[in-house]
Design a protein around this motif. Sequence first.
Motif, PDB file in Angstrom:
ATOM      1  N   GLU A 127     -33.540  34.871 -44.318  1.00  0.00           N
ATOM      2  CA  GLU A 127     -32.462  35.692 -43.809  1.00  0.00           C
ATOM      3  C   GLU A 127     -31.978  35.243 -42.428  1.00  0.00           C
ATOM      4  OE1 GLU A 127     -31.633  40.432 -43.356  1.00  0.00           O
ATOM      5  OE2 GLU A 127     -33.406  39.703 -44.414  1.00  0.00           O
ATOM      6  N   TYR A 128     -32.935  34.977 -41.545  1.00  0.00           N
ATOM      7  CA  TYR A 128     -32.546  34.710 -40.148  1.00  0.00           C
ATOM      8  C   TYR A 128     -32.667  33.241 -39.771  1.00  0.00           C
ATOM      9  CZ  TYR A 128     -32.653  39.741 -39.899  1.00  0.00           C
ATOM     10  OH  TYR A 128     -32.417  41.055 -40.124  1.00  0.00           O
ATOM     11  N   GLY A 129     -33.188  32.440 -40.660  1.00  0.00           N
ATOM     12  CA  GLY A 129     -33.290  31.017 -40.320  1.00  0.00           C
ATOM     13  C   GLY A 129     -32.792  30.151 -41.458  1.00  0.00           C
ATOM     14  N   ALA A 130     -31.805  30.698 -42.185  1.00  0.00           N
ATOM     15  CA  ALA A 130     -31.373  30.047 -43.420  1.00  0.00           C
ATOM     16  C   ALA A 130     -30.975  28.593 -43.212  1.00  0.00           C
ATOM     17  CB  ALA A 130     -30.225  30.828 -44.043  1.00  0.00           C
ATOM     18  N   GLN A 131     -30.176  28.345 -42.152  1.00  0.00           N
ATOM     19  CA  GLN A 131     -29.693  26.975 -41.965  1.00  0.00           C
ATOM     20  C   GLN A 131     -30.846  25.999 -41.787  1.00  0.00           C
ATOM     21  OE1 GLN A 131     -27.796  29.327 -39.463  1.00  0.00           O
ATOM     22  NE2 GLN A 131     -25.920  28.102 -39.199  1.00  0.00           N
ATOM     23  N   THR A 132     -31.822  26.388 -40.973  1.00  0.00           N
ATOM     24  CA  THR A 132     -32.951  25.506 -40.761  1.00  0.00           C
ATOM     25  C   THR A 132     -33.768  25.392 -42.035  1.00  0.00           C
ATOM     26  OG1 THR A 132     -33.030  26.538 -38.607  1.00  0.00           O
ATOM     27  CG2 THR A 132     -34.751  24.966 -39.122  1.00  0.00           C
ATOM     28  N   LEU A 133     -33.959  26.525 -42.678  1.00  0.00           N
ATOM     29  CA  LEU A 133     -34.767  26.536 -43.898  1.00  0.00           C
ATOM     30  C   LEU A 133     -34.246  25.497 -44.878  1.00  0.00           C
ATOM     31  CD1 LEU A 133     -37.071  27.972 -45.423  1.00  0.00           C
ATOM     32  CD2 LEU A 133     -35.355  29.474 -46.417  1.00  0.00           C
ATOM     33  N   ASN A 134     -32.913  25.433 -44.977  1.00  0.00           N
ATOM     34  CA  ASN A 134     -32.330  24.513 -45.953  1.00  0.00           C
ATOM     35  C   ASN A 134     -32.346  23.069 -45.489  1.00  0.00           C
ATOM     36  OD1 ASN A 134     -31.829  26.709 -47.561  1.00  0.00           O
ATOM     37  ND2 ASN A 134     -29.813  27.067 -46.633  1.00  0.00           N
ATOM     38  N   ASP A 156     -42.130  19.149 -45.096  1.00  0.00           N
ATOM     39  CA  ASP A 156     -42.207  19.406 -43.660  1.00  0.00           C
ATOM     40  C   ASP A 156     -42.618  20.852 -43.379  1.00  0.00           C
ATOM     41  OD1 ASP A 156     -41.547  16.846 -43.169  1.00  0.00           O
ATOM     42  OD2 ASP A 156     -39.556  17.229 -42.337  1.00  0.00           O
ATOM     43  N   TRP A 157     -42.035  21.786 -44.134  1.00  0.00           N
ATOM     44  CA  TRP A 157     -42.420  23.189 -43.933  1.00  0.00           C
ATOM     45  C   TRP A 157     -43.906  23.382 -44.165  1.00  0.00           C
ATOM     46  CZ3 TRP A 157     -39.873  26.246 -41.074  1.00  0.00           C
ATOM     47  CH2 TRP A 157     -38.473  26.264 -41.051  1.00  0.00           C
ATOM     48  N   ALA A 158     -44.416  22.641 -45.143  1.00  0.00           N
ATOM     49  CA  ALA A 158     -45.844  22.781 -45.452  1.00  0.00           C
ATOM     50  C   ALA A 158     -46.701  22.432 -44.236  1.00  0.00           C
ATOM     51  CB  ALA A 158     -46.212  21.893 -46.636  1.00  0.00           C
ATOM     52  N   ILE A 189     -45.724  30.397 -44.061  1.00  0.00           N
ATOM     53  CA  ILE A 189     -45.168  29.554 -43.006  1.00  0.00           C
ATOM     54  C   ILE A 189     -45.390  30.256 -41.658  1.00  0.00           C
ATOM     55  CG2 ILE A 189     -43.082  28.504 -42.077  1.00  0.00           C
ATOM     56  CD1 ILE A 189     -42.002  28.365 -44.903  1.00  0.00           C
ATOM     57  N   TYR A 190     -46.008  29.537 -40.741  1.00  0.00           N
ATOM     58  CA  TYR A 190     -46.275  30.118 -39.433  1.00  0.00           C
ATOM     59  C   TYR A 190     -45.505  29.409 -38.326  1.00  0.00           C
ATOM     60  CZ  TYR A 190     -50.053  33.307 -40.660  1.00  0.00           C
ATOM     61  OH  TYR A 190     -50.786  34.358 -41.142  1.00  0.00           O
ATOM     62  N   ALA A 191     -44.863  28.296 -38.673  1.00  0.00           N
ATOM     63  CA  ALA A 191     -44.242  27.557 -37.588  1.00  0.00           C
ATOM     64  C   ALA A 191     -42.910  26.983 -38.001  1.00  0.00           C
ATOM     65  CB  ALA A 191     -45.160  26.442 -37.115  1.00  0.00           C
ATOM     66  N   PHE A 192     -42.056  26.885 -37.010  1.00  0.00           N
ATOM     67  CA  PHE A 192     -40.724  26.366 -37.156  1.00  0.00           C
ATOM     68  C   PHE A 192     -40.791  24.851 -36.987  1.00  0.00           C
ATOM     69  CE2 PHE A 192     -36.224  26.251 -36.272  1.00  0.00           C
ATOM     70  CZ  PHE A 192     -35.759  27.340 -36.991  1.00  0.00           C
ATOM     71  N   ILE A 193     -40.259  24.115 -37.954  1.00  0.00           N
ATOM     72  CA  ILE A 193     -40.394  22.654 -37.917  1.00  0.00           C
ATOM     73  C   ILE A 193     -39.288  22.046 -37.059  1.00  0.00           C
ATOM     74  CG2 ILE A 193     -40.557  20.569 -39.319  1.00  0.00           C
ATOM     75  CD1 ILE A 193     -42.703  22.670 -39.944  1.00  0.00           C
ATOM     76  N   ASN A 230     -33.625  29.492 -34.859  1.00  0.00           N
ATOM     77  CA  ASN A 230     -32.609  28.908 -35.720  1.00  0.00           C
ATOM     78  C   ASN A 230     -31.401  28.462 -34.899  1.00  0.00           C
ATOM     79  OD1 ASN A 230     -31.638  28.349 -38.437  1.00  0.00           O
ATOM     80  ND2 ASN A 230     -30.122  29.930 -37.997  1.00  0.00           N
ATOM     81  N   LEU A 231     -31.053  29.276 -33.916  1.00  0.00           N
ATOM     82  CA  LEU A 231     -29.930  28.946 -33.051  1.00  0.00           C
ATOM     83  C   LEU A 231     -30.242  27.706 -32.204  1.00  0.00           C
ATOM     84  CD1 LEU A 231     -27.216  30.369 -32.751  1.00  0.00           C
ATOM     85  CD2 LEU A 231     -28.090  31.484 -30.703  1.00  0.00           C
ATOM     86  N   MET A 232     -31.483  27.640 -31.738  1.00  0.00           N
ATOM     87  CA  MET A 232     -31.879  26.463 -30.961  1.00  0.00           C
ATOM     88  C   MET A 232     -31.812  25.212 -31.828  1.00  0.00           C
ATOM     89  SD  MET A 232     -35.093  28.264 -29.123  1.00  0.00           S
ATOM     90  CE  MET A 232     -35.860  27.012 -28.131  1.00  0.00           C
ATOM     91  N   TYR A 233     -31.997  25.416 -33.103  1.00  0.00           N
ATOM     92  CA  TYR A 233     -32.012  24.288 -34.031  1.00  0.00           C
ATOM     93  C   TYR A 233     -30.598  23.847 -34.395  1.00  0.00           C
ATOM     94  CZ  TYR A 233     -33.795  21.490 -37.933  1.00  0.00           C
ATOM     95  OH  TYR A 233     -34.129  20.458 -38.777  1.00  0.00           O
ATOM     96  N   THR A 234     -29.657  24.813 -34.378  1.00  0.00           N
ATOM     97  CA  THR A 234     -28.324  24.503 -34.907  1.00  0.00           C
ATOM     98  C   THR A 234     -27.229  24.458 -33.851  1.00  0.00           C
ATOM     99  OG1 THR A 234     -28.094  26.861 -35.388  1.00  0.00           O
ATOM    100  CG2 THR A 234     -28.751  25.426 -37.209  1.00  0.00           C
TER     101      THR A 234
END
Lengths: 294, 522, 304
Positions: free
Chosen positions: B155-162, B168-170, B178-182, B372-376
């Motif tokens: 919901e809140y990190g969709a762009q990064t998730l995709n 990598d998520w693993a 999932i405990y960490a943002f890649i 997610n914002l920091m990522y995008t």
Amino acid sequence: MVEKNKTFQVVDHIVMILLCLFCLVPFLIMFSSSITSETTLIREGYSIFPKDIDFAAYKYLLTGTDDIIRGYIITICVTFIGTLANLVLTILFAYPLSRRDLPYRNVFAFILFFTMLFNGGIVPSYIMWSRFFHISNTYWALIIPNLMMNAFYVIMVRTYFQSNIPDAVLEAARIDGAGEWKILLQIVLPMSKPIIATVILLVGLHYWNDWTNGLYYINKDKYYSIQVLLNRMLQDVQFLMSSASGDSAALAASIPSVALKMAVAVAGVLPVMIIYPFLQKYFVKGITIGAVKG
Amino acid sequence: MKKKVLALLLTTMMAIGTVGCGQEATGSADSTDASKTETQTENASSDTAGASETVAEVSDYDFSDREHVTMKVYMFGDADTEQAEAVSKAVSEITNEKLNCDVELTRIGFGSYTTQMNLLLSSGEQVDIFPLFTLSLTSLANAGQIHPITDILPEYGAQTLNSVSDSDWACGSVGGDIYAFIPNKDKAADLGFIMRKDIVDELGVNVDDIKDFNDLHDVLVKVKEAYPDMYPVVPDFKDARGLAPVDTLGDNFGVLLDPYNSDSLTVENYFTSDIFKEICQTSYDWAKEGLIMPDASSNTESGNNLMKTGKGFGRFSHMKVGFEEETEAAVGRDLVCWRYKEPLSYTSKLSSSLWCVSETSVDYDRAVALLNLMYTDPELSTLFIDGIEGVHYEYKADGSIGYPEGKDAATVGYARQAWGWPNEQITPVWEGDSATLWEELNAFNESAKQSPAKGFVFDNSSVLNEVTAVTNVYDKYYQALLAGQLDPETTIPTFVEEMDNAGLQTIIAEKQRQLDEWAATK
Amino acid sequence: MRSKKTKLKRFIPLYMMMVPGLAYLLINNYIPMLGIVIAFKQVNFRKGIIASPWVGLSNFKFLFKGDAWIITRNTLGYNILFIFLTPIIAITVAILLNELRSAMSKKFYQTVILIPYLISIVVTSYLVYAFLATDNGYFNNTILPLFGLEAKSWYSSPQYWPFILVLVHIWKGFGYSTIIYYATLVGIDSGYYEAAAIDGANRWKRIVHVTLPALKPTIITLTLLSIGRIFYSDFGLFYQVPMSSGPLLDVTNTIDTYVYRALMQSNNIGMSSAAGVYQSIIGFILVLGANILTRKISAEDALF
């Protein structure tokens, strides 16, 4: 007899001078590395007399940053306030403990001594001071936790009171109708100048040298004392040494040079070397006044 | 009487103690609730997940109906307080609009980062997001100090998730959550030897002709002859030979010996392997010839510094695209690399820059949205990484950015650790780097061989006793063997024996069990 | 009972004096001390420390694995050496200082011997490195060639390190201990010395019969205190000064450095807390024993 005494004095001086050299040589190396350029240090090594002289590190300390000046001010204020607070707590606790007639004094001595052996670790202390007293990133963080009272000094002072203040003197004062506070302030303290001078000196050094409270409770540079500042620099290097091959190259870029580290270390020691002889005066003065014995 | 008073005293002490302790416990357990209540007192309608969900369907994370909060972001690398505050302020302007929150950025010097983060995370104080750096993902997750984000991400990190691959998520997952943002950065490393180009040229060596360690040896001997004062191989701090050419599966205790060519998932003992023996033997031989700096395993200088001052010719290291340029900037000389192992992507390569959401965050959803914002968001990412234009960096003629006139890394007051942030690849390239660095980096990541165990995160909590004992033995021998200070002929057997006594086999068995389990669910 | 009450009343001001100290000890030491339970728990911060499951003694196990014997031997061995050496050296120096006549030089010497105490242990480790570094160290570069000796690689030769560590410890700490003893020394009534002199006692006799007995309480107190810390070691001295060099571990690894290495990665607070509890309990038992012994010999000087 006089002849013999003279020989003794000479030998005594020689031994002391050797000891002083033993203490001073590493300090000289520290000083000389602080005025040697990085390249020379790495290529030619350390020496007592600098092979080339480069004051860049000191220039940087004095002009490149206001950290050092600020650090000095903080260290001096913290040392002053902390030592005073510690002295008050220590004396107030030590005096009753020194009184052989005080009921349950062993219980209190034990309560005190127990803190020297057991502690709950840093996490509970941190929770206590940081969450309940909110001292993180304040000057209080450098003064209050752990340093404000030390069982060691209390025991030292207690031992001194016990062996240097005769019961008869206290008894006499009591017969004259003096209350306990008055006895402490007007009789015991004046008789205890050497130990007070010593405690001031030793506690002062603790405050001056402390960097652990800074490491735990402070992450804003405007609260860095000299030692916290120095320790930050050193820790970064220690970290790189202990974590084999992370991304150390990327991190190492921000490491200060050896000369700078040594210059900060010198900056941390120098003031004490200057102040100490003056403290000494009181130390010695306290002796002559303190030696009232029954 | 005496006893009674003592008992009374003790009970009082205990009673007060228990109260204190009770508070302490609530402090750490319910700190999130506590902070949530704080926000609730001001706005009763906050924290209604249901409501925000419906909003989220309309537009990407709209937090305007939630309480305005301050998110606390922690990051390693020093910064002056004023500079960090300035960056926080600039960042808050963006986040206020997009996430209805302020951001408070705290930079912690990397030497103190581990200590301070551990204290912060254990004390129950508010921390929202932070990079792992040296902290261990599994122990934080097991101790309940970080929050699982599996359910929040869609919901809140969709762009990064995709945009991040499942494997990598693993790498940021523990026990299926999932405990960490890649982060987006170099996700692979190749191994090589970096050396001074001027000397190579002067001696008439063509680096392309170096095929194996024997060829390298010949070069090093030539260097030694031409420059007797120089050490052909210098260590980087204590590390003389760089990373091992294996997949260490997190800690070197039980490894995949050939992740490059084989898909085998057999966990093996690295220290009995021929690869390890060969590396130690070369080092030992080279050290005897004076090719390696003596006592390298107690060295206190960075490899770059040793090369900068002319004491060293080259060093072993793991590498990535643009490694030469990055190192040249630090060494101040032209450099050239010989690479002997192709890029490999494996779990621990990612772990230092994983970003986590603390259990004590005021709002998990918003923490993920901020990541997610920091990522995008290039503007936000640049602010975090490089600071403020004109203050911490400026645009150069070629479109890259660099320190403003008259400033450098030491004086700018805001440490730049681009690789530690979620996405350096949406920020302008740094001065001296190739203009197409990010494209090259993507290509590098894609071309990299994937270790068959990539995505496997070893959870050592059940064998911690063995790990602690083995680590101490490891410290005793490992770096010294790699530096050629110890004779591998006699030392390796002792080393292996002591490791086994300390429980290495138990660790390997446990690792194998977890790896098999992981492979089965894959 | 009544007389007891009035007797107690007399002491109220004395108890009042202790209140600030007790409050500080309570907040700074005793309440956080409840954190000792962490040693017996597998902490989960989501549940909170209190609600985390008990795990008995399993957090302690790692202290008895692998090199347990070596770390215990090193910790105890060095500490016992320090317990004997430090007072001997410090008292000798304090007496030498005290016997000096010139006030000027007294002041000077005291300042100088205190300098090492002021230098942080990490800086000390650099200074030691400056002396011992293999290729640019002062020893290998300057001193050994003077005697025509070969350069040595100090950081991979464990045989020298017990000596080096003791030397560094003494170098750093003797000034501080000297000051403590010296403070007691100068408090001795000069009348005792005069009496001794009249009795015709020489310098040595005066030291044995006047000075040492006067120092006895301080010696006993300090020794008891160091016995309580016998399972602790100065982390900086054993980790940073040898540059954490692997080949030296057999003679430099102590309980503290072992725990640090063991937990650097996992940072398990249950286990680090267990290590602390283990160190404290052993120290506590030893010091209780020593204190009982002291009471028998010289009740005056017992700690409690």
